[in-house]
Design a protein around this motif. Structure first.
Motif, short mmCIF file in Angstrom:
data_model
loop_
_atom_site.label_atom_id
_atom_site.label_comp_id
_atom_site.label_asym_id
_atom_site.label_seq_id
_atom_site.Cartn_x
_atom_site.Cartn_y
_atom_site.Cartn_z
N ARG A 42 5.58 5.30 -46.72
CA ARG A 42 6.31 4.52 -47.72
C ARG A 42 5.40 3.51 -48.41
O ARG A 42 5.47 3.33 -49.63
CB ARG A 42 7.49 3.80 -47.05
N VAL A 43 4.52 2.86 -47.63
CA VAL A 43 3.59 1.88 -48.21
C VAL A 43 2.64 2.57 -49.17
O VAL A 43 2.36 2.06 -50.27
CB VAL A 43 2.81 1.16 -47.09
N ILE A 44 2.15 3.74 -48.80
CA ILE A 44 1.21 4.47 -49.66
C ILE A 44 1.89 4.91 -50.95
O ILE A 44 1.33 4.77 -52.04
CB ILE A 44 0.63 5.68 -48.90
N GLU A 45 3.11 5.43 -50.84
CA GLU A 45 3.84 5.86 -52.04
C GLU A 45 4.10 4.69 -52.99
O GLU A 45 3.98 4.84 -54.21
CB GLU A 45 5.16 6.51 -51.64
N GLN A 46 4.43 3.53 -52.45
CA GLN A 46 4.67 2.37 -53.29
C GLN A 46 3.39 1.86 -53.93
O GLN A 46 3.42 1.28 -55.01
CB GLN A 46 5.32 1.26 -52.46
N THR A 47 2.26 2.10 -53.25
CA THR A 47 0.97 1.62 -53.77
C THR A 47 0.44 2.53 -54.87
O THR A 47 0.06 2.06 -55.95
CB THR A 47 -0.06 1.52 -52.63
N ILE A 48 0.41 3.84 -54.61
CA ILE A 48 -0.17 4.77 -55.58
C ILE A 48 0.86 5.33 -56.55
O ILE A 48 0.52 6.01 -57.50
CB ILE A 48 -0.89 5.93 -54.87
N ARG A 49 2.15 5.06 -56.27
CA ARG A 49 3.26 5.49 -57.12
C ARG A 49 3.26 7.01 -57.34
O ARG A 49 3.42 7.50 -58.45
CB ARG A 49 3.23 4.76 -58.46
N GLU A 50 3.01 7.73 -56.25
CA GLU A 50 3.04 9.19 -56.27
C GLU A 50 3.78 9.69 -55.04
O GLU A 50 3.79 9.03 -54.00
CB GLU A 50 1.63 9.78 -56.31
N LYS A 51 4.37 10.86 -55.18
CA LYS A 51 5.06 11.49 -54.05
C LYS A 51 4.03 12.17 -53.16
O LYS A 51 3.16 12.91 -53.63
CB LYS A 51 6.06 12.53 -54.57
N LEU A 52 4.10 11.90 -51.86
CA LEU A 52 3.14 12.47 -50.92
C LEU A 52 3.55 13.88 -50.53
O LEU A 52 4.72 14.26 -50.62
CB LEU A 52 3.06 11.59 -49.67
N PRO A 53 2.58 14.70 -50.07
CA PRO A 53 2.91 16.08 -49.65
C PRO A 53 3.90 16.09 -48.49
O PRO A 53 4.00 15.13 -47.72
CB PRO A 53 1.54 16.65 -49.21
N GLU A 54 4.62 17.18 -48.36
CA GLU A 54 5.58 17.34 -47.27
C GLU A 54 4.87 17.26 -45.92
O GLU A 54 3.84 17.90 -45.70
CB GLU A 54 6.28 18.70 -47.41
N GLY A 55 5.42 16.46 -45.02
CA GLY A 55 4.83 16.33 -43.68
C GLY A 55 3.56 15.52 -43.63
O GLY A 55 2.84 15.55 -42.63
N PHE A 56 3.27 14.78 -44.69
CA PHE A 56 2.05 13.98 -44.76
C PHE A 56 1.98 13.00 -43.59
O PHE A 56 2.97 12.35 -43.26
CB PHE A 56 2.02 13.21 -46.08
N GLN A 57 0.83 12.92 -42.94
CA GLN A 57 0.54 12.04 -41.81
C GLN A 57 1.27 12.44 -40.52
O GLN A 57 1.25 11.70 -39.55
CB GLN A 57 0.86 10.58 -42.15
N ARG A 58 1.89 13.59 -40.51
CA ARG A 58 2.46 14.10 -39.26
C ARG A 58 1.39 14.90 -38.52
O ARG A 58 0.38 15.33 -39.09
CB ARG A 58 3.67 14.98 -39.57
N ALA A 59 1.61 15.12 -37.22
CA ALA A 59 0.59 15.75 -36.38
C ALA A 59 0.13 17.10 -36.93
O ALA A 59 -1.08 17.39 -36.96
CB ALA A 59 1.14 15.91 -34.96
N GLU A 60 1.07 17.91 -37.38
CA GLU A 60 0.72 19.25 -37.86
C GLU A 60 -0.16 19.18 -39.12
O GLU A 60 -1.08 19.97 -39.30
CB GLU A 60 1.99 20.05 -38.14
N TYR A 61 0.14 18.21 -39.99
CA TYR A 61 -0.66 18.03 -41.21
C TYR A 61 -2.08 17.61 -40.85
O TYR A 61 -3.06 18.11 -41.42
CB TYR A 61 0.02 16.97 -42.10
N LEU A 62 -2.21 16.69 -39.89
CA LEU A 62 -3.54 16.23 -39.49
C LEU A 62 -4.32 17.35 -38.80
O LEU A 62 -5.54 17.43 -38.94
CB LEU A 62 -3.41 15.03 -38.56
N LEU A 63 -3.62 18.20 -38.06
CA LEU A 63 -4.29 19.34 -37.43
C LEU A 63 -4.85 20.29 -38.48
O LEU A 63 -6.00 20.74 -38.39
CB LEU A 63 -3.31 20.09 -36.52
N ASP A 64 -4.07 20.56 -39.51
CA ASP A 64 -4.50 21.45 -40.59
C ASP A 64 -5.70 20.89 -41.36
O ASP A 64 -6.48 21.64 -41.94
CB ASP A 64 -3.35 21.72 -41.56
N HIS A 65 -5.84 19.57 -41.36
CA HIS A 65 -6.92 18.93 -42.12
C HIS A 65 -8.04 18.42 -41.22
O HIS A 65 -8.85 17.58 -41.63
CB HIS A 65 -6.35 17.79 -42.97
N GLY A 66 -8.12 18.93 -40.00
CA GLY A 66 -9.27 18.70 -39.15
C GLY A 66 -9.32 17.37 -38.43
O GLY A 66 -10.36 17.01 -37.87
#
Length: 310
Positions: A233-257
């Protein structure tokens, strides 16, 4: 007074009055809303049987489900200054601490123990999110340092279970100083050639993520765990963009190394046994030869808290 008021009315009331049901028999899943019976939920390690959502678990219960025979011993942690900044918001800081201690039954937000997992002696530390959101203060810094020193002294792997909302605001800059302090503690373990394994649980955020929680030789996370420095929520309010689905969840971090594994809590013990025995150059475990863990309920025996080796 007569037989109607003395006998008939109480008899009728006993037949039609509602029986009181204890409130803690059922737990509602935060994800799917399913009502879960407390015994079945405990046997399933606080994982929803309908949607596999991983609910919160206290470090004491978690360790009971991981260590051989559910047995472990607490490692003593030095107590820091009680209220170094004389901080007060709506309540005094000591009052908040006492309230958290009454609610959780624990001294502070981190528990340090030692025992065996798969017949491998280890030192483990776990954060309790129910204790002031698992916030990182001086006690947590002392706990990680005590765990690291214990691991180095007895040549044991260190396993850390993180769950925190970040630094503890009531300790100000002293809380932020725990970030480099715990990093030094982790370096002590690594310089001794000992494994440092981190299991990230929901949520792990703020200065905890920016320090010891992301320094493991092996990084494992539970499914769906929120792992970040600043929240979505803080990031979305800062950059004023919608984040990808599941952003910062464990599965997303696994996919991105950012992680090595995402492991279901019900398989976590087997995963840790395999990793520990491999890193300690021990033969693969034979399930029939290993002591069983605890059953997910409260530990059957209390630890002595003296921190003496078993």
């Amino acid at each position: 007074m007569n037989w109607i008021s003395n006998y008939v009315r109480p008899k009728i009331n006993s037949l039609f009055s509602r029986r009181e049901v204890p409130e803690n028999l059922w737990t509602k899943c935060d994800e799917c809303g399913t009502m879960l019976f407390h015994r079945e939920l405990a046997e399933n390690l606080n994982v929803c049987s309908n949607c596999d959502h991983h609910m919160a678990m206290t470090p004491r219960v978690r360790f009971h489900t991981l260590f051989d025979g559910g047995a472990f011993r607490e490692v003593a942690v030095p107590a820091p200054a009680a209220d170094p900044l004389q901080f007060r918001d709506q309540k005094k800081y000591p009052d908040r601490l006492r309230q958290a201690q009454r609610q959780t039954g624990e001294k502070e937000a981190m528990l340090v123990v030692e025992g065996e997992i798969g017949r491998v002696p280890v030192v483990a530390a776990g954060q309790d999110f129910s204790f002031m959101a698992g916030s990182m203060g001086m006690y947590v810094g002392n706990a990680i340092l005590a765990a690291a020193e214990r691991a180095v002294e007895f040549k044991r792997p260190l396993i850390l279970f993180s769950a925190a909302g970040g630094a503890r605001m009531q300790e100000g800059i002293l809380s932020l100083m725990q970030m480099p302090r715990t990093t030094v503690a982790v370096d002590m373990v690594k310089e001794a050639g000992l494994p440092y394994i981190v299991v990230l649980t929901h949520p792990t955020t703020g200065g905890v993520t920016a320090s010891y929680a992301m320094l493991g030789d092996i990084q494992i996370a539970e499914p769906g765990a929120l792992i970040c420095f600043a929240g979505p929520r803080v990031i979305e309010q800062t950059i004023r963009e919608k984040l990808p689905e599941g952003f910062q969840r464990a599965e997303y971090l696994l996919d991105h190394g950012m992680l090595d594994r995402v492991t279901d809590r019900r398989r976590m013990r087997d995963e840790l046994v395999t990793i520990l025995r491999m890193l300690r150059h021990m033969p693969p475990a034979v399930a029939a030869d290993l002591p069983p863990p605890g059953n997910g309920s409260e530990p059957l025996s209390e630890t002595d808290g003296q921190g003496e080796p078993g």
